[in-house]
Design a protein around this motif. Structure first.
Motif, PDB file in Angstrom:
ATOM      1  N   MET A   1       0.825  -1.208   0.000  1.00 56.47           N
ATOM      2  CA  MET A   1       0.000   0.000   0.000  1.00 56.47           C
ATOM      3  C   MET A   1       0.858   1.256   0.000  1.00 56.47           C
ATOM      4  O   MET A   1       0.563   2.222  -0.710  1.00 56.47           O
ATOM      5  CB  MET A   1      -0.934  -0.012   1.214  1.00 56.47           C
ATOM      6  N   GLN A   2       1.944   1.232   0.794  1.00 58.71           N
ATOM      7  CA  GLN A   2       2.841   2.386   0.828  1.00 58.71           C
ATOM      8  C   GLN A   2       3.527   2.577  -0.515  1.00 58.71           C
ATOM      9  O   GLN A   2       3.735   3.704  -0.968  1.00 58.71           O
ATOM     10  CB  GLN A   2       3.871   2.197   1.946  1.00 58.71           C
ATOM     11  N   LEU A   3       3.889   1.467  -1.163  1.00 61.22           N
ATOM     12  CA  LEU A   3       4.535   1.546  -2.468  1.00 61.22           C
ATOM     13  C   LEU A   3       3.577   2.109  -3.511  1.00 61.22           C
ATOM     14  O   LEU A   3       3.962   2.934  -4.352  1.00 61.22           O
ATOM     15  CB  LEU A   3       5.025   0.156  -2.883  1.00 61.22           C
ATOM     16  N   GLU A   4       2.317   1.672  -3.460  1.00 55.34           N
ATOM     17  CA  GLU A   4       1.332   2.182  -4.404  1.00 55.34           C
ATOM     18  C   GLU A   4       1.116   3.682  -4.216  1.00 55.34           C
ATOM     19  O   GLU A   4       0.982   4.428  -5.191  1.00 55.34           O
ATOM     20  CB  GLU A   4       0.012   1.430  -4.220  1.00 55.34           C
ATOM     21  N   GLU A   5       1.098   4.109  -2.957  1.00 57.09           N
ATOM     22  CA  GLU A   5       0.916   5.538  -2.702  1.00 57.09           C
ATOM     23  C   GLU A   5       2.111   6.332  -3.219  1.00 57.09           C
ATOM     24  O   GLU A   5       1.960   7.399  -3.821  1.00 57.09           O
ATOM     25  CB  GLU A   5       0.738   5.779  -1.199  1.00 57.09           C
ATOM     26  N   ALA A   6       3.322   5.788  -2.998  1.00 59.62           N
ATOM     27  CA  ALA A   6       4.521   6.466  -3.502  1.00 59.62           C
ATOM     28  C   ALA A   6       4.519   6.512  -5.030  1.00 59.62           C
ATOM     29  O   ALA A   6       4.925   7.511  -5.628  1.00 59.62           O
ATOM     30  CB  ALA A   6       5.770   5.748  -2.994  1.00 59.62           C
ATOM     31  N   GLN A   7       4.032   5.439  -5.667  1.00 61.58           N
ATOM     32  CA  GLN A   7       3.966   5.400  -7.123  1.00 61.58           C
ATOM     33  C   GLN A   7       2.965   6.431  -7.640  1.00 61.58           C
ATOM     34  O   GLN A   7       3.205   7.080  -8.670  1.00 61.58           O
ATOM     35  CB  GLN A   7       3.562   3.996  -7.588  1.00 61.58           C
ATOM     36  N   ASP A   8       1.851   6.586  -6.940  1.00 62.66           N
ATOM     37  CA  ASP A   8       0.874   7.603  -7.331  1.00 62.66           C
ATOM     38  C   ASP A   8       1.483   9.000  -7.268  1.00 62.66           C
ATOM     39  O   ASP A   8       1.264   9.832  -8.155  1.00 62.66           O
ATOM     40  CB  ASP A   8      -0.358   7.530  -6.418  1.00 62.66           C
ATOM     41  N   ASP A   9       2.262   9.256  -6.194  1.00 65.10           N
ATOM     42  CA  ASP A   9       2.931  10.553  -6.073  1.00 65.10           C
ATOM     43  C   ASP A   9       3.911  10.770  -7.218  1.00 65.10           C
ATOM     44  O   ASP A   9       4.008  11.869  -7.778  1.00 65.10           O
ATOM     45  CB  ASP A   9       3.667  10.640  -4.731  1.00 65.10           C
ATOM     46  N   LEU A  10       4.651   9.714  -7.560  1.00 64.43           N
ATOM     47  CA  LEU A  10       5.631   9.821  -8.636  1.00 64.43           C
ATOM     48  C   LEU A  10       4.940  10.080  -9.972  1.00 64.43           C
ATOM     49  O   LEU A  10       5.386  10.924 -10.761  1.00 64.43           O
ATOM     50  CB  LEU A  10       6.463   8.537  -8.708  1.00 64.43           C
TER      51      LEU A  10
ATOM     52  N   ALA B   1       2.079  11.490 -10.452  1.00 64.91           N
ATOM     53  CA  ALA B   1       1.539  12.854 -10.453  1.00 64.91           C
ATOM     54  C   ALA B   1       2.631  13.861 -10.770  1.00 64.91           C
ATOM     55  O   ALA B   1       2.436  14.817 -11.512  1.00 64.91           O
ATOM     56  CB  ALA B   1       0.888  13.166  -9.102  1.00 64.91           C
ATOM     57  N   ALA B   2       3.815  13.641 -10.184  1.00 66.58           N
ATOM     58  CA  ALA B   2       4.931  14.548 -10.437  1.00 66.58           C
ATOM     59  C   ALA B   2       5.393  14.460 -11.885  1.00 66.58           C
ATOM     60  O   ALA B   2       5.727  15.475 -12.512  1.00 66.58           O
ATOM     61  CB  ALA B   2       6.087  14.226  -9.488  1.00 66.58           C
ATOM     62  N   GLN B   3       5.402  13.240 -12.444  1.00 66.86           N
ATOM     63  CA  GLN B   3       5.837  13.064 -13.825  1.00 66.86           C
ATOM     64  C   GLN B   3       4.846  13.674 -14.804  1.00 66.86           C
ATOM     65  O   GLN B   3       5.233  14.248 -15.823  1.00 66.86           O
ATOM     66  CB  GLN B   3       6.019  11.573 -14.118  1.00 66.86           C
ATOM     67  N   ASP B   4       3.561  13.556 -14.509  1.00 64.04           N
ATOM     68  CA  ASP B   4       2.549  14.137 -15.391  1.00 64.04           C
ATOM     69  C   ASP B   4       2.686  15.642 -15.466  1.00 64.04           C
ATOM     70  O   ASP B   4       2.423  16.253 -16.508  1.00 64.04           O
ATOM     71  CB  ASP B   4       1.137  13.775 -14.895  1.00 64.04           C
ATOM     72  N   GLY B   5       3.120  16.249 -14.388  1.00 64.68           N
ATOM     73  CA  GLY B   5       3.283  17.702 -14.364  1.00 64.68           C
ATOM     74  C   GLY B   5       4.341  18.186 -15.341  1.00 64.68           C
ATOM     75  O   GLY B   5       4.237  19.275 -15.888  1.00 64.68           O
ATOM     76  N   GLY B   6       5.382  17.384 -15.571  1.00 64.28           N
ATOM     77  CA  GLY B   6       6.445  17.815 -16.482  1.00 64.28           C
ATOM     78  C   GLY B   6       6.522  16.959 -17.721  1.00 64.28           C
ATOM     79  O   GLY B   6       7.590  16.804 -18.315  1.00 64.28           O
ATOM     80  N   LYS B   7       5.383  16.396 -18.133  1.00 69.52           N
ATOM     81  CA  LYS B   7       5.370  15.444 -19.250  1.00 69.52           C
ATOM     82  C   LYS B   7       5.795  16.095 -20.556  1.00 69.52           C
ATOM     83  O   LYS B   7       6.583  15.546 -21.317  1.00 69.52           O
ATOM     84  CB  LYS B   7       3.974  14.847 -19.382  1.00 69.52           C
TER      85      LYS B   7
END
Length: 547
Positions: A39-48, A50-56
């Motif tokens: 669950m923690q890994l999935e949450e970290a992946q979601d954050d990543l 989101a950050a990647q989409d911002g600078g796509k």
């Protein structure tokens, strides 16, 4: 190395297990840990993501390559593979020699040598020790004498106290569990617990909470509030545990969908906190109830039997930083806030509440255990207030304290009341001083002021046991704990001897921790009044060398 201790809590004698349990992972626990980690890994992946989409768009531009460059890279790959193949061919002869040396061609054969033994890569198998599945390998099993030695190292004697300290060291947060050995006047770290964020408050619990507590009626647990919105509950009788016994808040919910939607729900709600947990208070009469106060401006009441929020209250308009249950009326909760008000409310009827106002942000609130008609409040401006609950103002601005005291020149960050002797108070401040007060007959006077080399004082608590009720734990910005037996201080003995005849006579003052040098001794016996300490005494304290 920078460190600080932000909060402390005592555990009374005789409740800790004499021989704490070493944590061992079984299959069920391993599955639980794997699920939490996933669950923690999935949450970290979601954050990543989101950050990647911002600078796509920018990333797509930078990653484009022309066709000539791609062709050159392809040719380089071919050259590298060709070179690698040549290197492999040149090593084949050496590999053949290795095979011959260890006779790997026959490692699984059934051939028999001249002496009738099976040919293996290990030679004579009789030279190897082989253990049946039900036999113990001496190289993998800890000898009994070593087990006994480790068990003795973890032993806690019935006359010892536990002292809990929330610590931050080089940006790593953990809970240190100290043992105070009464016979030896010795303080040491027994074990520690990793925490998810900076610890802000601790509350000891005598009720078993969470997993592996079936059939138990008594426990030795601690609730921990941190900069995170969840409250973790740990079993203090288990050493080297990896995860808390229970989590109060959204992090304790099993549903992955709820976990993923955490960032979408930014508003205060009735189910869990969404900001730092600043205060905790266990109800000693209704043992399954725990109150929490948060920077999200709410107070929540938790049922420890179900680890769920039973009720949420919004009595304040700013961060709620301190809580205390009434000593006799078990449903009345006192709360203090940065909105500069103190509220006393019946948790059964939240609309039934009384409110008092002060002149600065509230830091701590406490009922007077010796006369529950009164309560105390300390503020960021260094003021100590005593209020009569029977005198409820029409508005907070019309509040009239029973008396006020300018106890410190800066914030009173910690405050406690001695439960053995009436009128015996302690205040700790960011001015690095600890002060003991005598407020007998409602005439506050300063007994002694000390700098205990802990830096800015964030916590000062009396031990909970009557026989050692003078013992104080003090901690702060320097990251160390100082235990001061105030009954050994001459000024304290003289001030309270009429209420405790055993204090007659003089003894050598006793500390465990860093003792101030003799030439920097801050003891002063000063006859203060309700207006605060005399200027002469204050000059004496300011002349001390600063930390």
């Amino acid at each position: 190395m920078t460190s600080m201790i932000t909060t402390t809590a005592w555990v009374r004698r005789g409740v800790a297990a004499q021989f704490p349990t070493k944590y061992e992972i079984n299959e069920e626990e391993m599955n639980r840990i794997s699920k939490l980690a996933r669950m923690q890994l999935e949450e970290a992946q979601d954050d990543l993501n989101a950050a990647q989409d911002g600078g796509k768009d920018e990333a797509d531009e930078d990653s484009a390559m022309d066709e000539d460059t791609k062709a050159d890279d392809a040719m380089e790959d071919v050259d590298e593979k060709t070179t690698s193949k040549k290197g492999t061919d040149s090593k084949s002869t050496d590999d053949d020699d290795v095979l011959k040396e260890f006779d790997l061609d026959h490692y699984d054969s059934d051939e028999i040598d001249e002496e009738g033994e099976k040919i293996t890569m290990f030679g004579n198998v009789q030279s190897l020790a082989y253990h049946q599945p039900n036999e113990e390998d001496p190289y993998l099993v800890i000898p009994e004498d070593e087990k006994d030695e480790e068990r003795e190292e973890l032993q806690i004697m019935p006359e010892d106290n536990l002292l809990l300290a929330g610590k931050v060291e080089d940006e790593v947060a953990h809970l240190e569990v100290y043992v105070y050995e009464d016979r030896a006047d010795n303080l040491y770290v027994h074990h520690d617990i990793m925490l998810p964020g900076i610890p802000l408050c601790l509350e000891w619990l005598d009720i078993p909470v969470g997993k592996n507590t079936e059939g138990r009626t008594q426990g030795n647990f601690v609730a921990v509030g941190t900069m995170e919105p969840d409250i973790e509950i740990w079993d203090l009788d288990v050493v080297d545990c990896m995860y808390p016994n229970a989590i109060l808040g959204q992090g304790g919910q099993d549903s992955g969908e709820k976990k993923k939607s955490k960032k979408k729900k930014a508003k205060a709600n009735d189910e869990y906190h969404i900001d730092s947990v600043l205060a905790l208070a266990a109800n000693r009469q209704h043992r399954n109830l725990l109150a929490s106060a948060s920077a999200d401006r709410t107070v929540k009441l938790w049922d420890l039997n179900t680890t769920s929020c039973a009720k949420s209250y919004s009595h304040h308009t700013d961060k709620v930083c301190s809580l205390d249950w009434h000593p006799t009326e078990s449903t009345i909760l006192l709360s203090g806030s940065y909105d500069r008000t103190v509220v006393a409310a019946d948790m059964r009827a939240p609309d039934s509440q009384a409110r008092w106002g002060v002149d600065a942000d509230v830091e701590t609130v406490r009922w007077d255990p010796h006369d529950p008609n009164y309560f105390y409040a300390t503020t960021d401006a260094g003021m100590l207030y005593r209020f009569d609950i029977r005198n409820v103002p029409a508005t907070p601005a019309e509040s009239k304290p029973f008396w006020t005291l300018q106890a410190h020149d800066s914030s009173i960050s910690s405050f406690d009341i001695n439960r053995t002797i009436p009128g015996f108070l302690v205040t700790g401040s960011t001015d690095k001083q600890v002060k003991i007060w005598n407020v007998e007959n409602d005439k506050p006077s300063l007994v002694v002021a000390r700098k205990l080399e802990v830096g800015k004082v964030f916590s000062s608590n009396f031990a909970p046991d009557a026989e050692v009720g003078f013992r104080l734990a003090v901690a702060g910005s320097k990251g160390n704990v100082q235990v001061w037996d105030a009954s050994t201080n001459g000024a304290v003995r003289r001030a309270f001897v009429s209420r405790l005849p055993d204090l007659a006579g003089e003894v050598k003052e006793r500390f465990v921790g860093i003792v101030p040098d003799d030439d920097e001794d801050s003891d002063e016996e000063i006859a203060g009044d309700a207006g605060g300490e005399p200027a002469a005494g204050r000059d004496g304290w300011e002349s001390m060398e600063e930390d």
